[in-house]
Design a protein around this motif. Structure first.
Motif, PDB file in Angstrom:
ATOM      1  N   PRO A 141      -2.646  -4.167   7.357  1.00  0.00           N
ATOM      2  CA  PRO A 141      -2.935  -3.228   8.446  1.00  0.00           C
ATOM      3  C   PRO A 141      -2.248  -1.887   8.194  1.00  0.00           C
TER       4      PRO A 141
ATOM      5  N   TYR B 187     -10.229   0.576   0.930  1.00  0.00           N
ATOM      6  CA  TYR B 187      -8.970   0.298   0.259  1.00  0.00           C
ATOM      7  C   TYR B 187      -9.018   0.625  -1.231  1.00  0.00           C
TER       8      TYR B 187
ATOM      9  N   CYS C 287       0.854  -1.185   0.000  1.00  0.00           N
ATOM     10  CA  CYS C 287       0.000   0.000   0.000  1.00  0.00           C
ATOM     11  C   CYS C 287       0.889   1.233   0.000  1.00  0.00           C
TER      12      CYS C 287
ATOM     13  N   ASN D  94      -9.284  -2.470   9.801  1.00  0.00           N
ATOM     14  CA  ASN D  94      -9.434  -2.839   8.396  1.00  0.00           C
ATOM     15  C   ASN D  94     -10.850  -2.580   7.886  1.00  0.00           C
ATOM     16  N   GLN D  95     -11.848  -2.872   8.745  1.00  0.00           N
ATOM     17  CA  GLN D  95     -13.231  -2.732   8.304  1.00  0.00           C
ATOM     18  C   GLN D  95     -13.642  -1.272   8.127  1.00  0.00           C
TER      19      GLN D  95
ATOM     20  N   CYS E 246      -3.894   0.591  -2.428  1.00  0.00           N
ATOM     21  CA  CYS E 246      -3.432  -0.774  -2.202  1.00  0.00           C
ATOM     22  C   CYS E 246      -3.675  -1.627  -3.445  1.00  0.00           C
TER      23      CYS E 246
ATOM     24  N   SER F 128      -4.716  -9.433  -0.059  1.00  0.00           N
ATOM     25  CA  SER F 128      -5.481  -9.127   1.144  1.00  0.00           C
ATOM     26  C   SER F 128      -5.128  -7.739   1.663  1.00  0.00           C
ATOM     27  N   SER F 129      -6.060  -7.161   2.391  1.00  0.00           N
ATOM     28  CA  SER F 129      -5.869  -5.807   2.903  1.00  0.00           C
ATOM     29  C   SER F 129      -4.873  -5.812   4.050  1.00  0.00           C
TER      30      SER F 129
END
Length: 213
Positions: A70, A120, A7, A115-116, A62, A67-68
């Motif tokens: 932190p 992103y 990211c 994250n939620q 990102c 996957s996202s």
């Protein structure tokens, strides 16, 4: 081995508005003014004492196929006390937002971003609700958002520069001041030691004000 997500968050623009609102939702349509962070609002509103909201628009940038990761936020200072919101969710708040205010002007803050709560693939917004006094250079300090490990390193550096150095300086000043005071008590004709001890007391009082929260 799975590749690591990358990211590259960017801060797009920052805005400020005078408002004593308790949440960013009620000032979404306010007359925001473009600013540059760090910002001291007395340059814009010389006589304003109270609350100013800051809005910082940013993108996570990102990779879409992984996957996202932190992310984290570093706020070097909020003068004098403040709250931090991410996309309408309260992340952190000083204990005292009214007099006697918490003193966050020299206290860097490290905040993990849930994250939620992060978009992103779209725009994000930070909101900072700052309460300050016109006599104390009120405003929002430098901010940084990025990979958690990188932000932790920045936070540790900011803590060293803004707090740890002052702790060490106070300890050293107290030690030297006490030594000089003892010398002066036994040799009153050596007035320079007495003056140094007195100067050390005033310096310790001043330096302590940078650490009091």
């Amino acid at each position: 081995q799975a590749s690591t997500n990358i990211c590259a968050p960017s801060l797009d623009a920052a805005y400020a508005v005078q408002s004593d609102s308790d949440s960013p939702d009620s000032i979404a349509q306010a007359n925001w003014q473009r600013v540059t962070v760090p910002d001291y609002w007395t340059e814009r509103w010389p006589n304003h004492t109270g609350v100013v909201w800051y809005r910082v628009d940013w993108h996570a940038h990102c990779a879409q196929d992984k996957s996202s990761p932190p992310l984290a936020l570093l706020v070097n200072s909020m003068n004098m006390a403040g709250q931090v919101w991410l996309n309408g969710q309260l992340l952190w708040s000083d204990a005292n937002l009214s007099e006697p205010l918490s003193h966050s002007w020299n206290s860097p803050r490290f905040l993990s971003l849930p994250n939620q709560s992060v978009n992103y693939s779209a725009a994000n917004q930070f909101h900072f609700r700052i309460t300050g006094d016109t006599l104390s250079s009120p405003g929002l300090g430098h901010i940084s958002v990025g990979d958690t490990q990188n932000v932790i390193a920045q936070f540790q550096e900011a803590t060293w520069n803004q707090r740890t150095i002052f702790y060490l300086n106070i300890i050293l000043s107290l030690t030297l001041g006490m030594v000089c005071c003892c010398i002066w008590l036994f040799r009153r004709q050596e007035s320079a030691y007495g003056w140094y001890a007195l100067a050390s007391v005033f310096w310790v009082c001043f330096a302590s004000s940078t650490l009091i929260t």
